[in-house]
Scaffold this motif. Structure first.
Motif, PDB file in Angstrom:
ATOM      1  N   GLY A   1      11.716  -5.892  -4.622  1.00 52.72           N
ATOM      2  CA  GLY A   1      12.674  -4.915  -4.118  1.00 52.72           C
ATOM      3  C   GLY A   1      12.214  -3.527  -4.486  1.00 52.72           C
ATOM      4  O   GLY A   1      11.602  -3.314  -5.542  1.00 52.72           O
ATOM      5  N   VAL A   2      12.490  -2.552  -3.631  1.00 54.62           N
ATOM      6  CA  VAL A   2      12.072  -1.178  -3.895  1.00 54.62           C
ATOM      7  C   VAL A   2      12.818  -0.638  -5.106  1.00 54.62           C
ATOM      8  O   VAL A   2      13.833  -1.197  -5.542  1.00 54.62           O
TER       9      VAL A   2
ATOM     10  N   LYS B   1       0.781  -1.233   0.000  1.00 51.34           N
ATOM     11  CA  LYS B   1       0.000   0.000   0.000  1.00 51.34           C
ATOM     12  C   LYS B   1       0.810   1.280   0.000  1.00 51.34           C
ATOM     13  O   LYS B   1       0.236   2.353  -0.204  1.00 51.34           O
ATOM     14  N   GLU B   2       2.124   1.207   0.224  1.00 54.15           N
ATOM     15  CA  GLU B   2       2.870   2.436   0.414  1.00 54.15           C
ATOM     16  C   GLU B   2       3.962   2.640  -0.626  1.00 54.15           C
ATOM     17  O   GLU B   2       4.433   1.699  -1.267  1.00 54.15           O
ATOM     18  N   HIS B   3       4.345   3.895  -0.766  1.00 57.39           N
ATOM     19  CA  HIS B   3       5.427   4.297  -1.658  1.00 57.39           C
ATOM     20  C   HIS B   3       6.739   3.642  -1.210  1.00 57.39           C
ATOM     21  O   HIS B   3       6.944   3.353  -0.033  1.00 57.39           O
TER      22      HIS B   3
ATOM     23  N   ARG C   1       8.738  -4.308  -8.214  1.00 56.32           N
ATOM     24  CA  ARG C   1       8.587  -3.521  -6.995  1.00 56.32           C
ATOM     25  C   ARG C   1       7.468  -4.148  -6.172  1.00 56.32           C
ATOM     26  O   ARG C   1       6.556  -4.773  -6.721  1.00 56.32           O
ATOM     27  N   PRO C   2       7.516  -4.009  -4.834  1.00 51.09           N
ATOM     28  CA  PRO C   2       6.542  -4.722  -3.989  1.00 51.09           C
ATOM     29  C   PRO C   2       5.091  -4.410  -4.312  1.00 51.09           C
ATOM     30  O   PRO C   2       4.257  -5.318  -4.330  1.00 51.09           O
ATOM     31  N   SER C   3       4.766  -3.131  -4.546  1.00 52.25           N
ATOM     32  CA  SER C   3       3.365  -2.776  -4.752  1.00 52.25           C
ATOM     33  C   SER C   3       2.772  -3.457  -5.977  1.00 52.25           C
ATOM     34  O   SER C   3       1.625  -3.908  -5.961  1.00 52.25           O
TER      35      SER C   3
END
Length: 1064
Positions: free
Chosen positions: A144-145, A101-103, A267-269
């Protein structure tokens, strides 16, 4: 294919080749193999010996495929290195709410840059079974971010595979990016293979049927169409053309190519698009450690050590910068920006040029670097420079519009048609500025893809566009059609952006809003004036913007990430009064009165960014249930949390239990001492321990937990495998509660420290614990003091010590143990080889018990700490122990305080010290050893070379004893602590000690409190410090020297020994 990787410097590109198959038969055969028709393929090959499949051996084909891959990934010497950071990944069980849910920035900030403890898997085992009974994963997902190195990981793996170092079970590795797939609207599996492998000069690279193939899909977050598994029709025909997103979902589901292994990076999101049930193995790339950050920066400045030191110092001093530098791409960007700043400082000889304190200031320096920095620090700007900056400003304006609308649409990869649609001049994309912002890549379809070097750069450029466009825009910039209510002026547009950002559930506009706020900072405006911003533009709105931002701090039940982002925006704006006031309240202990929504949000922000909350967030004596409830979402990510003495009752434990049960929970230590927790609260915490996988220390001291609460916690310990330390000190669990805990210890093999002091535990509880110790293989420290186990309980524990070879620390203070119990304990100590610390303070050990102690100490070679304070040893018992001290070779700490010891025993101990070579601490305080005893110990100090601390408080020592000690200090070179508080050394004794200080260089702490020194004695000591540079602390309190004299002496000591702390 032309690709630029994250570790290459801006403006550089690597020329790489696309490899593949040639020949219709080869592609068809590969498609058949991937579709699971391996057996038919073998039969066809056997029947057609002249076919391409039969004409070449597998051994000859694989090297050519490997060479093609090596050509594609390049020959970076770092790739393939065993010490490479990406040589191992973290195995994770699924995506957390934070990741979904987050940046990406929020994920790093909320977790303080600390990755969740997880099992590590090496790259060579990434696609192998985890155990002998499991099977290899078909679908693997690595998250990974942005900027952490996902594409670099793929290149590293391919490089290692091509060299035969990893993935030896795969005959083929087929890497593909979503940037390539985005160029197709529809595609069949057959055509996919032909498109990827159409240019290699070999008829066939198809393996035999038993061989495995790995398909790599890099960058799911860049897929132009979200994957919808619930609405995608199944397709198993490799020749049928379907939408690309449908093709990928069918490959992942196994409808297409069921025999191949699939590896996806994201990316995780974006990874949340894939249902968890379809992912066989999930791994995560960790960020840089502190040492790796240093290495990363060293590689950027290999021959500029001074510059490296300055950059490192700035990164380490700024917590926000340090956290983000755990992301490699951000670390390199930071290094470039700070390197340019320090070079500029040197060039213009302006050491006062301010260092960046915010994200926007850092990116402003990066932008100045992109422009070349020419003329930026001088008042006069040449016409050529003015022309360059005007052109750059126009280019950034068009790129900013592209970046802004990309953010709004969640689009991070752009193609030529996108660039043209937003008026970007493709001919100018090769200049230095654009190469610092964009990377260019040719796709398989011969088109060109562009993306910003890092997501944060897209957000920064988008913010500059919005900042400049808002002064002339009439309608909402977020709506392309322009059909919206009129919005006039910068403030209206800023309010619109803030509303959009705070309402976005995924946080994708959070950093954009930070940059937009930061552009209003006077320092940023100065840095970018003339090149990107107009001088003073919108500066009059700063206070109003701060009010707008603070207006979004609503009194919600819980502080959410969007609210915390408002504090980040205020920080970028350099409007830090709110955060500073809360931080000061934390330092001064006045936080209890700050309960407003804005104060709670500031507190949540400080949990992430303030050094005062790292490594431990201490909220003792300051939180109410209401404030705690609002902070719960942010407490998840605290490593260590102290909530002592807050009058929390059982309902609060229900709330904390929900936090500890969360998948996102990172709390490793939590202290809830001195609250009002009862059995219901303990049961709530116990339920959380059933699922928690992070907590290692739980402190429940001084509450009201009884046997039912202890039973619930014990039941949790039977399942929990992470908790290592549990404190139930000063509760009322009694024998019934201890029986449950003991039962849990039989199966639990992780608890290493258990504190059960002051719990009304008697003989039965001791016996149950002793039985558990005979089977437990993890407990190293058992604190059982201030109970009533008596001699029979001590005997039961002694029997356990004969069997247990794990326990290292046993505390039996104040348990009514007499000589009988001690004698049996000492017999056990003769055979036990692990116990290193034994506390028998405040029992009833007499000289007879001391004889048993002596025999044990002469035979035992593992005990290091022995505490016999407040027993009944007298001189005879202490003399017996002195014999053991002379022979023992392991004891380091011996405490004999308050044991009715006199000069005779002190003399025996002095003789023993001359022989002993291990004792470092001797405590004889509150024993009337007198001057004679002090002189005996002093004589030993002239010979002994191991004693570090000597405690002689309230030992009836006068000037004669002090003089003997002073004489010893002129010779001794090892003693560091001498405590003579509460004696009567007088001025003569002080003079002797002062003379010794002039020669002694080892003593660090000297306590002469309450010693009748008088004015003269204090002056002797103060003057001696001018020649002593080793003493760190001296206590002269309680000596009648008068207030004015005390002030004078204190000043003299500060002058003579500025590094020495004096209490007077």
């Amino acid at each position: 294919m032309r690709r630029r990787y994250s570790h290459d410097p801006p403006g550089s590109f690597r020329e790489t080749k696309v490899f593949g198959f040639r020949g219709e038969y080869g592609c068809k055969a590969l498609v058949d193999l991937l579709a699971g028709k391996g057996s038919q393929l073998l039969q066809v090959r056997d029947k057609m010996p002249d076919s391409p499949l039969g004409s070449q051996s597998n051994e000859s084909r694989i090297p050519k495929h490997s060479e093609a891959l090596l050509s594609r990934v390049g020959n970076d010497p770092e790739l393939g290195s065993p010490s490479h950071r990406l040589a191992s990944l973290m195995l994770v069980e699924g995506l957390t709410d934070l990741q979904l849910k987050e940046h990406d920035f929020t994920q790093v900030e909320a977790t303080r840059g600390v990755w969740h403890p997880a099992r590590v898997i090496t790259l060579d085992r990434l696609f192998l079974p985890l155990s002998r009974v499991s099977i290899p994963p078909r679908v693997s997902l690595t998250i990974g971010v942005a900027g952490v190195g996902k594409t670099t990981l793929v290149r590293h793996f391919v490089h290692c595979w091509a060299r035969g170092q990893v993935g030896k079970g795969f005959s083929r590795v087929l890497p593909l990016t979503f940037r390539d797939l985005n160029t197709y609207e529809k595609l069949s599996a057959d055509r996919l293979i032909q498109s990827i492998f159409s240019s290699i000069g070999e008829a066939s690279l198809v393996a035999t049927a038993p061989d495995r193939v790995l398909l790599v899909l890099d960058g799911l977050d860049e897929c132009k169409t979200p994957l919808e598994f619930s609405n995608t029709m199944a397709c198993s025909d490799p020749k049928k053309e379907i939408q690309v997103d449908h093709l990928i979902t069918n490959i992942i589901r196994g409808n297409l190519f069921p025999e191949i292994s699939v590896w996806i990076t994201s990316r995780p999101s974006a990874a949340g698009q894939i249902p968890g049930g379809l992912v066989d193995r999930m791994t995560e790339i960790r960020g840089l450690t502190e040492e790796e950050i240093k290495v990363c920066l060293e590689q950027m400045f290999p021959e500029e050590q001074n510059l490296l030191g300055q950059v490192l110092s700035q990164v380490q001093a700024n917590r926000a910068l340090y956290l983000m530098c755990t992301v490699p791409a951000f670390c390199r960007l930071t290094g470039l920006a700070l390197g340019h700043l320090y070079r500029t400082r040197l060039a213009v000889q302006d050491i006062e040029l301010p260092l960046p304190q915010t994200l926007c200031e850092l990116y402003s320096w990066y932008f100045r670097m992109a422009l070349g920095g020419e003329g930026q620090d001088k008042e006069k700007v040449s016409p050529r420079i003015k022309q360059v900056t005007q052109g750059a400003r126009k280019m950034v304006g068009t790129l900013g519009r592209l970046a802004f609308h990309g953010l709004v649409k969640k689009k991070y990869v752009f193609y030529e048609q996108d660039m043209k649609a937003f008026g970007v001049d493709l001919a100018l994309l090769q200049n230095t500025l654009c190469s610092c912002l964009l990377q260019r890549e040719e796709t398989l379809a011969s088109s060109v893809a562009y993306c910003f070097i890092h997501l944060s750069l897209q957000e920064f450029v988008a913010a500059t566009y919005y900042y400049s466009a808002s002064k002339r825009a009439i309608f909402d910039l977020f709506t392309e059609s322009g059909m919206s209510w009129p919005r006039l002026g910068f403030l209206a547009h800023f309010r619109c952006a803030a509303q959009r950002a705070t309402q976005a559930k995924d946080g994708r506009l959070d950093v954009f809003l930070r940059f937009l706020s930061g552009l209003l900072s006077p320092r940023v405006n100065t840095l970018l004036a003339g090149s990107l911003l107009s001088q003073g533009e919108h500066q009059s709105y700063r206070d109003q913007v701060a009010e707008v931002l603070q207006g979004f701090l609503h009194p919600d039940a819980a502080v959410c990430a969007r609210a915390i982002n408002v504090l980040y925006c205020l920080s970028e704006l350099r409007h830090t009064e709110l955060a500073c006031s809360v931080e000061e309240a934390m330092r001064s202990g006045t936080l209890a009165g700050m309960t407003s929504p804005s104060h709670r949000t500031a507190l949540a922000y400080l949990l992430q960014m303030s050094d005062i909350c790292s490594p431990e967030a201490d909220f003792s004596l300051c939180l109410s249930q209401h404030v705690l409830q609002s902070l719960l979402p942010q407490l998840l990510y605290c490593q260590s949390l102290r909530l002592d003495n807050n009058q929390f009752q059982d309902p609060v434990m229900e709330l904390l239990g929900s936090v500890l049960s969360g998948k996102d929970c990172r709390i490793r230590k939590i202290s809830l001492a001195e609250n009002q927790i009862g059995n219901k609260g303990a049961k709530a915490l116990a339920r959380s321990l059933l699922v928690n996988r992070s907590l290692i220390t739980l402190d429940l001291r001084s509450n009201s937990i009884g046997p039912p609460g202890a039973k619930a916690l014990a039941d949790a310990l039977k399942i929990n495998r992470t908790l290592t330390s549990l404190s139930l000190q000063s509760n009322v669990i009694k024998d019934d509660g201890v029986m449950c805990v003991a039962e849990a210890l039989v199966s639990n093999q992780t608890i290493s420290m258990l504190q059960l002091q002051k719990n009304l535990i008697g003989l039965i509880g001791a016996q149950q614990m002793a039985d558990a110790l005979k089977q437990n293989r993890s407990l190293k420290a058992l604190m059982f003091s201030s109970n009533t186990i008596g001699d029979r309980g001590a005997i039961a524990l002694a029997e356990a010590l004969k069997v247990n070879q794990i326990l290292e620390n046993l505390d039996l203070q104040s348990n009514s143990i007499s000589d009988m119990g001690v004698t049996v304990l000492m017999r056990a100590l003769c055979s036990n080889q692990t116990l290193s610390s034994l506390n028998l303070r405040e029992n009833s050990i007499s000289p007879e018990g001391a004889q048993a102690l002596t025999q044990a100490l002469c035979r035992n070679n593992t005990l290091k700490h022995l505490d016999l304070t407040a027993n009944l040893l007298h001189d005879r018992g202490a003399q017996a122990i002195a014999v053991a001290v002379g022979e023992n070779h392991s004891l380091t700490h011996l405490h004999l305080q308050w044991n009715f010891i006199q000069a005779g025993a002190a003399r025996a101990l002095g003789q023993a010290l001359q022989l002993n070579r291990t004792l470092t601490t001797l405590d004889l305080q509150e024993n009337a050893i007198g001057d004679e005893g002090a002189s005996s110990v002093a004589g030993a100090l002239k010979v002994n070379t191991t004693l570090i601390a000597l405690y002689l408080q309230v030992a009836s020592i006068g000037s004669q004893g002090a003089q003997a000690l002073g004489e010893a200090l002129t010779v001794n070179r090892t003693l560091e602590i001498l405590d003579l508080r509460g004696n009567d050394v007088g001025a003569a004794g002080a003079k002797a000690l002062a003379n010794a200080l002039k020669l002694n260089s080892s003593l660090r702490r000297l306590n002469l409190q309450e010693n009748s020194l008088g004015m003269d004695g204090a002056i002797f000591v103060a003057s001696a410090l001018s020649e002593n540079h080793g003493l760190h602390h001296i206590n002269l309190q309680g000596n009648p020297i008068g207030e004015s004299a005390a002030r004078m002496i204190s000043e003299a000591i500060k002058t003579n020994a500025p590094t020495c702390t004096v209490e007077i």
